[in-house]
Scaffold this motif. Structure first.
Motif, short mmCIF file in Angstrom:
data_model
loop_
_atom_site.label_atom_id
_atom_site.label_comp_id
_atom_site.label_asym_id
_atom_site.label_seq_id
_atom_site.Cartn_x
_atom_site.Cartn_y
_atom_site.Cartn_z
N CYS A 20 0.89 -1.16 0.00
CA CYS A 20 0.00 0.00 0.00
C CYS A 20 0.93 1.21 0.00
CB CYS A 20 -0.89 0.04 1.23
SG CYS A 20 -1.81 1.60 1.36
N CYS A 23 0.19 3.44 3.54
CA CYS A 23 0.49 2.96 4.90
C CYS A 23 1.57 1.88 4.94
CB CYS A 23 -0.77 2.49 5.60
SG CYS A 23 -1.40 0.90 5.00
N CYS A 57 -4.28 -0.14 0.12
CA CYS A 57 -5.07 -1.11 0.86
C CYS A 57 -6.51 -0.59 0.90
CB CYS A 57 -4.49 -1.34 2.26
SG CYS A 57 -4.69 0.03 3.42
N CYS A 60 -7.09 2.47 3.39
CA CYS A 60 -6.58 3.76 2.92
C CYS A 60 -7.45 4.31 1.79
CB CYS A 60 -5.13 3.63 2.45
SG CYS A 60 -3.93 3.53 3.80
N ARG A 121 -5.19 0.16 13.24
CA ARG A 121 -4.04 0.09 12.34
C ARG A 121 -2.75 -0.17 13.11
NH1 ARG A 121 -4.08 2.62 6.98
NH2 ARG A 121 -6.16 3.25 6.41
ZN ZN Z 1 -2.89 1.49 3.32
#
Ligand code: ZN
Length: 142
Positions: A20, A23, A57, A60, A121
């Motif tokens: 991703c 992140c 992802c 996100c 997260r």
């Molecule tokens: Zn992400």
């Protein structure tokens, strides 16, 4: 949902190294398939072309939605989001264990809107660190 050619999707995934691009979790570690994200959404004149796409992802991508900027929580000024095609992740963020520390206005608005340091997260990334799977390495960011 915009049609994106299979070959273009594969190019985006390969360029991101299965990460991703916001992140840095790896595509290989999630139960959900990643999204091909329009950095500048179509509604803001973005195009479906490699220079405007990134691998994201689901979390996100869904939190970014069609936003392109937000108010910097520190300066209270409007700031564009970090753009993974025009900027390097390491210039805007610093991974401190599971925490993603923003270094710039572009980083701060992205961390804030995408809730990059939410409890959920942080728990996920803490586990991934223990498994040696975080942060994911994006080939072109080196
Ligand atoms: Zn992400």
């Amino acid at each position: 949902m915009t049609y994106i050619a299979y070959s273009m999707k594969q190019a985006v995934i390969k360029r991101a190294g299965n990460c991703c691009e916001y992140c840095l979790i790896t595509k290989d570690d999630t139960l959900f398939s990643f999204h091909i994200e329009h950095i500048i959404p179509l509604r803001h004149t973005g195009k479906t072309e490699l220079e405007n796409l990134c691998l994201s992802c689901p979390r996100c991508n869904l939190l970014k939605a069609t936003d392109i900027a937000s108010i910097d929580p520190q300066t209270k000024l409007l700031a564009p989001f970090f753009n993974p095609r025009k900027q390097k992740w390491v210039d805007h963020f610093h991974p401190d264990g599971p925490i993603i520390k923003p270094l710039t206005p572009e980083g701060r608005v992205l961390v804030n809107v995408l809730q990059l340091n939410s409890d959920k997260r942080l728990s996920q990334r803490t586990l991934m660190i223990k498994l040696g799977q975080y942060p994911c390495k994006i080939p072109e960011s080196e």
